[in-house]
Design a protein around this motif. Sequence first.
Motif, PDB file in Angstrom:
ATOM      1  N   VAL A 114       0.852  -1.186   0.000  1.00  0.00           N
ATOM      2  CA  VAL A 114       0.000   0.000   0.000  1.00  0.00           C
ATOM      3  C   VAL A 114       0.893   1.243   0.000  1.00  0.00           C
ATOM      4  N   ASN A 115       0.698   2.122  -0.973  1.00  0.00           N
ATOM      5  CA  ASN A 115       1.369   3.429  -1.084  1.00  0.00           C
ATOM      6  C   ASN A 115       2.885   3.324  -1.269  1.00  0.00           C
ATOM      7  N   VAL A 116       3.396   2.156  -1.573  1.00  0.00           N
ATOM      8  CA  VAL A 116       4.844   2.027  -1.799  1.00  0.00           C
ATOM      9  C   VAL A 116       5.238   2.816  -3.039  1.00  0.00           C
ATOM     10  N   ASP A 117       4.516   2.620  -4.119  1.00  0.00           N
ATOM     11  CA  ASP A 117       4.800   3.381  -5.342  1.00  0.00           C
ATOM     12  C   ASP A 117       4.564   4.872  -5.118  1.00  0.00           C
ATOM     13  N   LEU A 118       3.579   5.194  -4.263  1.00  0.00           N
ATOM     14  CA  LEU A 118       3.268   6.592  -3.997  1.00  0.00           C
ATOM     15  C   LEU A 118       4.444   7.304  -3.308  1.00  0.00           C
ATOM     16  N   ALA A 119       5.127   6.577  -2.428  1.00  0.00           N
ATOM     17  CA  ALA A 119       6.277   7.180  -1.728  1.00  0.00           C
ATOM     18  C   ALA A 119       7.363   7.581  -2.725  1.00  0.00           C
ATOM     19  N   PHE A 120       7.696   6.693  -3.624  1.00  0.00           N
ATOM     20  CA  PHE A 120       8.723   7.002  -4.629  1.00  0.00           C
ATOM     21  C   PHE A 120       8.226   8.072  -5.597  1.00  0.00           C
ATOM     22  N   GLY A 121       6.954   7.977  -5.970  1.00  0.00           N
ATOM     23  CA  GLY A 121       6.415   8.970  -6.887  1.00  0.00           C
ATOM     24  C   GLY A 121       6.421  10.371  -6.297  1.00  0.00           C
ATOM     25  N   THR A 122       6.156  10.464  -4.980  1.00  0.00           N
ATOM     26  CA  THR A 122       6.179  11.775  -4.318  1.00  0.00           C
ATOM     27  C   THR A 122       7.585  12.368  -4.331  1.00  0.00           C
ATOM     28  N   LEU A 123       8.586  11.524  -4.079  1.00  0.00           N
ATOM     29  CA  LEU A 123       9.971  11.992  -4.087  1.00  0.00           C
ATOM     30  C   LEU A 123      10.388  12.429  -5.492  1.00  0.00           C
ATOM     31  N   VAL A 124       9.967  11.657  -6.479  1.00  0.00           N
ATOM     32  CA  VAL A 124      10.322  12.006  -7.858  1.00  0.00           C
ATOM     33  C   VAL A 124       9.729  13.353  -8.221  1.00  0.00           C
ATOM     34  N   GLN A 125       8.525  13.633  -7.769  1.00  0.00           N
ATOM     35  CA  GLN A 125       7.883  14.913  -8.089  1.00  0.00           C
ATOM     36  C   GLN A 125       8.619  16.077  -7.426  1.00  0.00           C
ATOM     37  N   LEU A 126       9.189  15.808  -6.215  1.00  0.00           N
ATOM     38  CA  LEU A 126       9.956  16.856  -5.545  1.00  0.00           C
ATOM     39  C   LEU A 126      11.282  17.107  -6.247  1.00  0.00           C
ATOM     40  N   VAL A 127      11.837  16.050  -6.797  1.00  0.00           N
ATOM     41  CA  VAL A 127      13.109  16.193  -7.519  1.00  0.00           C
ATOM     42  C   VAL A 127      12.880  16.899  -8.846  1.00  0.00           C
ATOM     43  N   ASP A 128      11.823  16.463  -9.570  1.00  0.00           N
ATOM     44  CA  ASP A 128      11.533  17.020 -10.891  1.00  0.00           C
ATOM     45  C   ASP A 128      10.276  17.867 -10.766  1.00  0.00           C
ATOM     46  N   LYS A 129      10.454  19.170 -10.649  1.00  0.00           N
ATOM     47  CA  LYS A 129       9.346  20.069 -10.425  1.00  0.00           C
ATOM     48  C   LYS A 129       8.391  20.140 -11.620  1.00  0.00           C
ATOM     49  N   SER A 130       8.892  19.673 -12.780  1.00  0.00           N
ATOM     50  CA  SER A 130       8.041  19.748 -13.972  1.00  0.00           C
ATOM     51  C   SER A 130       6.891  18.735 -13.915  1.00  0.00           C
ATOM     52  N   ARG A 131       7.040  17.776 -13.102  1.00  0.00           N
ATOM     53  CA  ARG A 131       5.982  16.761 -12.970  1.00  0.00           C
ATOM     54  C   ARG A 131       4.835  17.327 -12.137  1.00  0.00           C
ATOM     55  N   GLY A 132       3.654  16.803 -12.412  1.00  0.00           N
ATOM     56  CA  GLY A 132       2.504  17.235 -11.651  1.00  0.00           C
ATOM     57  C   GLY A 132       2.605  16.771 -10.208  1.00  0.00           C
ATOM     58  N   LYS A 133       1.994  17.558  -9.331  1.00  0.00           N
ATOM     59  CA  LYS A 133       2.060  17.239  -7.915  1.00  0.00           C
ATOM     60  C   LYS A 133       1.231  15.992  -7.619  1.00  0.00           C
ATOM     61  N   THR A 134       1.833  15.103  -6.870  1.00  0.00           N
ATOM     62  CA  THR A 134       1.175  13.843  -6.541  1.00  0.00           C
ATOM     63  C   THR A 134       0.286  14.025  -5.326  1.00  0.00           C
ATOM     64  N   LYS A 135      -0.954  13.462  -5.415  1.00  0.00           N
ATOM     65  CA  LYS A 135      -1.857  13.534  -4.281  1.00  0.00           C
ATOM     66  C   LYS A 135      -1.524  12.419  -3.298  1.00  0.00           C
ATOM     67  N   ILE A 136      -1.296  12.792  -2.063  1.00  0.00           N
ATOM     68  CA  ILE A 136      -0.951  11.809  -1.035  1.00  0.00           C
ATOM     69  C   ILE A 136      -2.246  11.322  -0.386  1.00  0.00           C
ATOM     70  N   ILE A 137      -2.426  10.004  -0.405  1.00  0.00           N
ATOM     71  CA  ILE A 137      -3.642   9.373   0.115  1.00  0.00           C
ATOM     72  C   ILE A 137      -3.319   8.725   1.454  1.00  0.00           C
ATOM     73  N   PRO A 138      -4.139   8.922   2.476  1.00  0.00           N
ATOM     74  CA  PRO A 138      -3.910   8.258   3.765  1.00  0.00           C
ATOM     75  C   PRO A 138      -3.932   6.743   3.615  1.00  0.00           C
ATOM     76  N   TYR A 139      -3.310   6.098   4.574  1.00  0.00           N
ATOM     77  CA  TYR A 139      -3.116   4.640   4.472  1.00  0.00           C
ATOM     78  C   TYR A 139      -4.443   3.899   4.330  1.00  0.00           C
ATOM     79  N   PHE A 140      -5.402   4.151   5.194  1.00  0.00           N
ATOM     80  CA  PHE A 140      -6.635   3.352   5.193  1.00  0.00           C
ATOM     81  C   PHE A 140      -7.461   3.597   3.928  1.00  0.00           C
ATOM     82  N   GLU A 141      -7.436   4.843   3.429  1.00  0.00           N
ATOM     83  CA  GLU A 141      -8.132   5.091   2.173  1.00  0.00           C
ATOM     84  C   GLU A 141      -7.431   4.392   1.012  1.00  0.00           C
TER      85      GLU A 141
END
Length: 700
Positions: A114-141
Amino acid sequence: AATKLASAEKLMYFCTDQLGLEQDFEQKQMPDGKLLVDGFLLCVDVSRGMNRNFDDQLKFVSNLYNQLAKTKKPVVVVLTKCDEGVERYIRDAHAFALGKKNLQVVETSARSNVNVDLAFGTLVQLVDKSRGKTKIIPYFEALKQQSQQIAAAKDKYEWLVSRIVKSHNETWSNVSRKMQPSPEYQDYVYLEGTPKAKKLFLQHVHRLKQEHIERRRKMYLAVLPQAFDALIPDLDEIDHLSCAKAEKLLEAKPDFLKWFVVLEETPWDATSHVDNVENERIPFDLMETPPAEQLYEAHLEKLRNERKRAEMRRAFRENLETSPFITPGKPWEEARSFIMNEDFYLWLEESVYMDIYGKHQKQLIDRAKEDFQELLLEYSELFYELELDAKPSKEKMGVIQDVLGEEQRFKALQKLQAERDALVLKHIHFVYHPTKDTCPSCPGCVDSKVEQLLGSRFIRPSERNQKNPLPDSNVDRINLVILGKDGLARELANEIRALCTSDDKYVIEGKMYELSLRPIEGNVRLPVNAFQTPTFQPHGCLCLYNSKESLSYVVESIEKSRESTLGRRENHLGHLPLTLVLVNKRGDAGGETLHSLIQQGQQIASKLQCVFLDPAAAGIGYGRNINEKQIGQVLKGLLDSKRNLNLVGSTSGLKEPPDAELRVALCLMCGDPFGADDVLLPILQSHTYRPAPGGGSVLL
């Protein structure tokens, strides 16, 4: 810029499925020195660990973050093991991230993916500002969304497995290779991994095997009662045997191996016998299971009930035979109260008793009818004074009933008055027209039996004619007697002569025949009206009538002609082919009179054993309406009879006298306990017998 990591010589491994499988991959060590790093995932374990203080962990993470902050690289806080997370730990971790320049926090679970890919995707978005901002979803949702995604992928994968895997003997290696290109397989493996995909496959195969075993078990249990019926049908043999003792008895039966198979290994559902679909024999160890024991007990109970029902049926029949209340024709509704009791109703259904009662009634009625027929024969003098049409008046029927009314055989059919009256009328009809069709014993009439017997013992003349055609010098001539009254014979003879050539020849089927006609209208006992003269040998007789009186004349004339030649060696007239013709009066196209004449003519024709032609059926008319085609058919029939007479006397190559040296007259009574073949076969088996001239079926 390069960043120096303090993790030199630690193992660096890449696992595509899950953690805990380090030994399955190539082992590499982290390099020593500076590396190019773009960002950091700062992981915080929020589960309740053994002998571990979360506050201490949070202090360590805080110090680690201070070092990472110096690199000026993006940092994402990752909360791990949220599937076992403690709510306070998660809350404190969020507070920590909020106090560190509002770091982004991703709640994850590697075990639940759960959210493993989201963690890496969030970091990638911070590194590459050109990417769209990733929505962070709480664990249970995220867990809920992933569960729905996994459930949908699982359903599709299970559908794929059920479509491809039809046999429980399939292997994972073979099936997985077939499913590799399918998106259903790829999506599920991506979400859950190959081991879970294999596990679902094995569950499906196990289910198929259990279903296969259950089908085989049901088939064996369905056949088992048939095996019991075939091998142990006798209740006396197994009445007191348990199922275990019955097994030994079964093994001793000669046909045991036809129904059962004894396997070297047991139980049967764990052996290769499960897949041997060609062998439908029952594994003998199945007898030790509770369902088989229940079927054995049911077999015992069935045999006991059948015996009891047979006893009840037998007792019921005996009750019927001995009961004085059961008479011919008594309805079941009236008889039931006299013969039924509680035991009968307990063991058999009423429909069974009705069937037995119906058969018993039929026997009673048949026996009563036979007795009544004998009674009618004993009182034959009652039926001598009736008219030719054999229709008694109401007064005559009353007299008959008064005379017979005191007889017990008459009273026995009291409830069947309509059938009793029908028997009286049938007897009267038989007395005046005794033929095989009116015989009370029909279809067991002796005449019919004799015809069948003789027909099967020699070839008919017409058949012999087809096989061995013989020339006859006299076959081109037809001598025809025309018998009638009040000018019928002469007028029809004139009409036929009008159709002939000038030299009295008639064309039949393209061939010319000499036709000699002898019309007779007077007393046949006088020489001038005789059927046969020294110069005229008749081949057939055409009998005409148009009234009751003319029909009586025809009957009397035929009987007188036959009586005059009875006992002679050359009794040709006794078997002369006859054709009875109703000549319709001019203008009389129907009505009761015509219908009555047709009926009487048919009865007389049956009595005389001759062909009957009426205007409606054969097209024969009187006067100018005569049909040339029908006259040709009549003459052709006489021509065929003449040929047959000639052939009967000339069959086989044996030199025999023209007439039989011995004539035997047999008198058989319809209804005798012995058949006609018992009397006739000793004669028919002789090599020198032959049918009498004229093709008679009851004379030899």
